[in-house]
Design an enzyme around this catalytic site. Structure first.
Site, PDB file in Angstrom:
ATOM      1  N   ASP A   1       0.843  -1.209   0.000  1.00  0.00           N
ATOM      2  CA  ASP A   1       0.000   0.000   0.000  1.00  0.00           C
ATOM      3  C   ASP A   1       0.873   1.253   0.000  1.00  0.00           C
ATOM      4  O   ASP A   1       0.388   2.348  -0.180  1.00  0.00           O
ATOM      5  CB  ASP A   1      -0.889   0.022   1.252  1.00  0.00           C
ATOM      6  CG  ASP A   1      -1.822  -1.179   1.284  1.00  0.00           C
ATOM      7  OD1 ASP A   1      -2.377  -1.500   0.225  1.00  0.00           O
ATOM      8  OD2 ASP A   1      -1.963  -1.793   2.360  1.00  0.00           O
ATOM      9  N   HIS A   2       2.145   1.058   0.272  1.00  0.00           N
ATOM     10  CA  HIS A   2       3.039   2.216   0.439  1.00  0.00           C
ATOM     11  C   HIS A   2       4.292   1.974  -0.411  1.00  0.00           C
ATOM     12  O   HIS A   2       5.324   1.534   0.097  1.00  0.00           O
ATOM     13  CB  HIS A   2       3.415   2.349   1.920  1.00  0.00           C
ATOM     14  CG  HIS A   2       4.220   3.583   2.239  1.00  0.00           C
ATOM     15  ND1 HIS A   2       5.570   3.703   2.001  1.00  0.00           N
ATOM     16  CD2 HIS A   2       3.853   4.761   2.772  1.00  0.00           C
ATOM     17  CE1 HIS A   2       6.003   4.884   2.391  1.00  0.00           C
ATOM     18  NE2 HIS A   2       4.992   5.547   2.862  1.00  0.00           N
ATOM     19  N   PHE A   3       4.187   2.125  -1.752  1.00  0.00           N
ATOM     20  CA  PHE A   3       3.002   2.567  -2.472  1.00  0.00           C
ATOM     21  C   PHE A   3       2.670   1.505  -3.515  1.00  0.00           C
ATOM     22  O   PHE A   3       3.580   0.752  -3.894  1.00  0.00           O
ATOM     23  CB  PHE A   3       3.315   3.895  -3.162  1.00  0.00           C
ATOM     24  CG  PHE A   3       3.711   4.978  -2.194  1.00  0.00           C
ATOM     25  CD1 PHE A   3       2.735   5.761  -1.568  1.00  0.00           C
ATOM     26  CD2 PHE A   3       5.045   5.211  -1.878  1.00  0.00           C
ATOM     27  CE1 PHE A   3       3.097   6.765  -0.683  1.00  0.00           C
ATOM     28  CE2 PHE A   3       5.406   6.203  -0.977  1.00  0.00           C
ATOM     29  CZ  PHE A   3       4.446   6.991  -0.379  1.00  0.00           C
TER      30      PHE A   3
ATOM     31  N   THR B   1       8.050   1.009  -0.743  1.00  0.00           N
ATOM     32  CA  THR B   1       9.182   1.547   0.030  1.00  0.00           C
ATOM     33  C   THR B   1       8.846   1.427   1.519  1.00  0.00           C
ATOM     34  O   THR B   1       7.687   1.515   1.913  1.00  0.00           O
ATOM     35  CB  THR B   1       9.452   3.040  -0.275  1.00  0.00           C
ATOM     36  OG1 THR B   1       8.352   3.813   0.191  1.00  0.00           O
ATOM     37  CG2 THR B   1       9.650   3.287  -1.760  1.00  0.00           C
TER      38      THR B   1
END
Lengths: 179, 129
Positions: free
Chosen positions: A33-35, A40
């Site tokens: 989700d990140h990203f 990362t």
């Protein structure tokens, strides 16, 4: 998810310095989700990992009698993003420590490259009833055992020993020790 | 022996690091809480930085005697009593207690903590050492 943002201690010198390792892996759900499409390691979790490395160092210094809370990050600089496959080496050094709190300087390296640097300020929380429920020294100590602190620990002027709480927990199954 | 200017410059650098303010905001008259936005935890941070920068020891409550606020002998109904004012004069010889005494509301207590007050305190410590 367990709120443990370091994988293992590499060095632990009581009251002075601790070094821990954090391996970044695509098995960590949050990276997706990140990203999306560009995973990362969130910088906030690097702060947390450094604070855990330094916080255990500060807590151990007082024999886990103080309630150590992360009070302030006066400075945090990130030089590049940590990516899956990176091994972050967290180094924390006690700059000042007294009965009221502690200032710790901290760095994160990938190989020889300085990935992040910060100052972390810990306060010793007053012994008020409200705080009692949040702090169970055994939890910290259990985590320390999991992270191998006692395999690498050295005392500053004394032999590094397991706190009594660890000895007490030796016969407790891990699932019951967490609460 | 460092000059007053050298001491002030180092205090300014410590406050810039501790409070994230700009150099030019740190003037002698600036109050830590009102002008520079310091919160309670920042006071300990500032004490640590001053101790390290000047290689001095600052006993708890000597520079920032906040505990007076919670002592009913010194503060009643939100105001410092005469005993409280006398205690302030004794404990904070580097602050402008006279000006504070004209309207000694507890809520104004933070205004005693100015950059100039810290300068005078540190000068006395450094010169004594």
């Amino acid at each position: 998810m367990r709120w443990i943002w370091i994988d293992k201690f590499l060095e632990f010198e009581s009251g002075r310095r601790a070094q821990a390792v954090k391996n970044v892996t695509l098995a960590e759900d949050h990276l997706h989700d990140h990203f999306p499409g560009y995973p990362t390691m969130p910088n906030s979790l690097i702060v947390e990992g450094l604070a855990q490395t330094g916080g255990i160092l500060v807590g151990e210094h007082a024999g886990f009698k103080e309630k150590v809370v992360l009070a302030k990050i006066p400075k945090a600089v990130f030089h590049f993003a940590a990516l899956p496959g990176d091994t972050l080496i967290y180094t924390t050094t006690v700059e000042t420590i007294n009965p009221e709190g502690a200032m710790v300087s901290a760095t994160s390296h990938v190989g020889d490259r300085l990935q992040a640097e910060m100052e972390i300020f810990f306060a010793h929380l007053a012994d008020e009833p409200r705080a009692q429920g949040f702090f169970k020294p055994e939890n910290f100590v259990f985590t320390m055992k999991l992270l191998g602190v006692f395999d690498v620990g050295r005392g500053a002027e004394r032999r590094f020993e397991e706190p009594p709480a660890v000895a007490r927990m030796r016969d407790i199954p891990p699932g019951l020790a967490r609460s | 022996m460092p000059t007053k200017e050298e001491i002030f410059d180092k205090i300014r650098a410590a406050l810039v690091d501790a409070l994230g303010v700009d150099d030019d905001e740190v003037t002698p008259e600036a109050t830590l809480t009102g002008d520079l936005g310091a919160e309670s935890i920042d006071f300990l941070d500032i004490v640590f930085r001053l101790e390290k920068t000047f290689d001095i020891k600052i006993p708890r409550g000597e520079l920032f005697p906040e505990s007076l606020l919670t002592d009913a002998t010194y503060v009643q109904d939100g105001k410092f009593t005469q005993a409280g004012i006398d205690e302030l004069k004794k404990r904070m010889p580097f602050a402008d207690v006279e000006a504070f005494a004209k309207n000694p509301k507890a809520t104004e207590f933070g205004n005693l903590f100015t950059v100039a007050m810290i300068s005078k305190y540190v000068e006395s410590k450094v010169n004594a050492g």
